[in-house]
Design a protein around this motif. Structure first.
Motif, PDB file in Angstrom:
ATOM      1  N   ILE A   1       0.748  -9.434  -1.834  1.00 39.95           N
ATOM      2  CA  ILE A   1       0.633  -8.201  -2.697  1.00 39.95           C
ATOM      3  C   ILE A   1       2.059  -7.542  -2.889  1.00 39.95           C
ATOM      4  O   ILE A   1       2.002  -6.616  -3.720  1.00 39.95           O
ATOM      5  N   TYR A   2       2.960  -7.665  -2.125  1.00 45.61           N
ATOM      6  CA  TYR A   2       4.267  -7.105  -2.219  1.00 45.61           C
ATOM      7  C   TYR A   2       4.672  -7.328  -3.595  1.00 45.61           C
ATOM      8  O   TYR A   2       5.379  -6.317  -4.365  1.00 45.61           O
ATOM      9  N   SER A   3       4.593  -8.351  -4.182  1.00 50.69           N
ATOM     10  CA  SER A   3       5.390  -8.548  -5.549  1.00 50.69           C
ATOM     11  C   SER A   3       4.171  -8.972  -6.597  1.00 50.69           C
ATOM     12  O   SER A   3       4.610  -9.200  -7.758  1.00 50.69           O
ATOM     13  N   GLN A   4       3.058  -9.041  -6.293  1.00 50.92           N
ATOM     14  CA  GLN A   4       1.822  -9.073  -7.204  1.00 50.92           C
ATOM     15  C   GLN A   4       1.895  -7.925  -8.210  1.00 50.92           C
ATOM     16  O   GLN A   4       2.035  -6.840  -8.088  1.00 50.92           O
ATOM     17  N   GLU A   5       1.758  -8.541  -9.572  1.00 51.28           N
ATOM     18  CA  GLU A   5       1.791  -7.726 -10.800  1.00 51.28           C
ATOM     19  C   GLU A   5       0.496  -6.892 -10.735  1.00 51.28           C
ATOM     20  O   GLU A   5      -0.599  -7.277 -10.441  1.00 51.28           O
ATOM     21  N   ILE A   6       0.579  -5.612 -10.874  1.00 51.24           N
ATOM     22  CA  ILE A   6      -0.565  -4.667 -10.992  1.00 51.24           C
ATOM     23  C   ILE A   6      -0.225  -3.509 -12.285  1.00 51.24           C
ATOM     24  O   ILE A   6       0.986  -3.582 -12.682  1.00 51.24           O
ATOM     25  N   GLN A   7      -1.345  -3.207 -12.770  1.00 51.43           N
ATOM     26  CA  GLN A   7      -1.217  -2.379 -14.017  1.00 51.43           C
ATOM     27  C   GLN A   7      -1.123  -0.647 -13.206  1.00 51.43           C
ATOM     28  O   GLN A   7      -2.304  -0.200 -12.626  1.00 51.43           O
ATOM     29  N   SER A   8      -0.025  -0.199 -13.203  1.00 55.49           N
ATOM     30  CA  SER A   8       0.228   0.852 -12.624  1.00 55.49           C
ATOM     31  C   SER A   8       1.487   1.568 -13.369  1.00 55.49           C
ATOM     32  O   SER A   8       1.922   1.013 -14.088  1.00 55.49           O
ATOM     33  N   VAL A   9       1.894   2.472 -12.396  1.00 60.43           N
ATOM     34  CA  VAL A   9       3.379   3.074 -12.791  1.00 60.43           C
ATOM     35  C   VAL A   9       4.407   2.248 -12.767  1.00 60.43           C
ATOM     36  O   VAL A   9       5.493   2.249 -13.562  1.00 60.43           O
ATOM     37  N   PHE A  10       4.761   1.352 -11.803  1.00 60.25           N
ATOM     38  CA  PHE A  10       5.300   0.169 -11.669  1.00 60.25           C
ATOM     39  C   PHE A  10       4.684  -0.863 -11.680  1.00 60.25           C
ATOM     40  O   PHE A  10       3.615  -1.166 -11.088  1.00 60.25           O
ATOM     41  N   PRO A  11       5.140  -2.227 -12.105  1.00 60.12           N
ATOM     42  CA  PRO A  11       4.441  -3.300 -12.153  1.00 60.12           C
ATOM     43  C   PRO A  11       4.089  -3.960 -10.736  1.00 60.12           C
ATOM     44  O   PRO A  11       3.409  -4.855 -10.844  1.00 60.12           O
ATOM     45  N   SER A  12       4.761  -3.498  -9.775  1.00 65.39           N
ATOM     46  CA  SER A  12       4.325  -3.882  -8.435  1.00 65.39           C
ATOM     47  C   SER A  12       4.952  -3.198  -7.472  1.00 65.39           C
ATOM     48  O   SER A  12       5.715  -2.361  -7.624  1.00 65.39           O
ATOM     49  N   ILE A  13       4.330  -3.429  -6.021  1.00 61.49           N
ATOM     50  CA  ILE A  13       4.759  -2.475  -5.006  1.00 61.49           C
ATOM     51  C   ILE A  13       6.474  -2.835  -4.853  1.00 61.49           C
ATOM     52  O   ILE A  13       6.979  -1.838  -4.477  1.00 61.49           O
ATOM     53  N   ALA A  14       6.797  -4.008  -4.854  1.00 62.44           N
ATOM     54  CA  ALA A  14       8.292  -4.287  -4.665  1.00 62.44           C
ATOM     55  C   ALA A  14       9.243  -3.166  -5.650  1.00 62.44           C
ATOM     56  O   ALA A  14      10.113  -2.872  -5.274  1.00 62.44           O
TER      57      ALA A  14
END
Length: 171
Positions: free
Chosen positions: A30-43
């Motif tokens: 999940i650290y580098s998983q792409e996600i639709q948010s303000v930034f593309p990942s937690i990293a």
């Protein structure tokens, strides 16, 4: 009594550490998983917080804009490809630089006048810049909490009041 500015910075470090602790409990991907948010990942969110904290310590040291920009480029390069544990070490080292600097200051409310080529000169105080660092971190830790929840996991409470309760329980 500890200056409020130092306590707020301690809160910033505490809250960042809470997130690192929580992230280490979650699946590594999940650290580098792409996600639709303000930034593309937690990293990338953590990298942004780190890079911005680097900007502001440069401003607090009264570096000029070109020096600060150079440190931003170095910080951005340094965060690329880092895993969670490596980035945590970088955060710890940067927080130690902040604490050393802040603890060496005789007047945390001293006037400062950082300059920016687009925004001009800002007449402010050192304590205001620390408050900005803390507020910026709080904002993006909110992004992190939302991202973790979006990925199907509970986050961790990092409100200032939780810091105060934990600090009180330790005394």
């Amino acid at each position: 009594m500890k200056h409020q500015t130092l306590q707020l910075y301690d809160y910033h470090v505490w809250a960042n550490n809470k997130f690192f602790g929580r992230l280490k409990e979650l699946p590594e991907e999940i650290y580098s998983q792409e996600i639709q948010s303000v930034f593309p990942s937690i990293a990338e969110t953590l990298s942004h917080i780190y890079i911005t904290d680097t900007i502001w310590i440069g401003a607090m040291h009264e570096g000029n804009f070109d020096q600060i920009q150079s440190s931003v480029v170095k910080a951005a390069e340094a965060t690329k490809g880092k895993n969670l544990e490596e980035l945590e070490v970088m955060f710890t080292e940067l927080s130690e630089r902040y604490k050393e600097f802040l603890n060496s200051e005789d007047d945390l409310d001293r006037p400062m006048a950082p300059e920016h080529p687009h925004f001009g000169q800002l007449e402010t105080q050192l304590s205001d810049l620390v408050q900005h660092v803390v507020n910026h971190g709080t904002y993006h830790r909110g992004n992190l909490a939302a991202m973790i929840r979006q990925l199907g996991h509970p986050s961790v409470p990092t409100d200032y009041i939780h810091f105060l309760y934990e600090k009180n329980a330790m005394n």
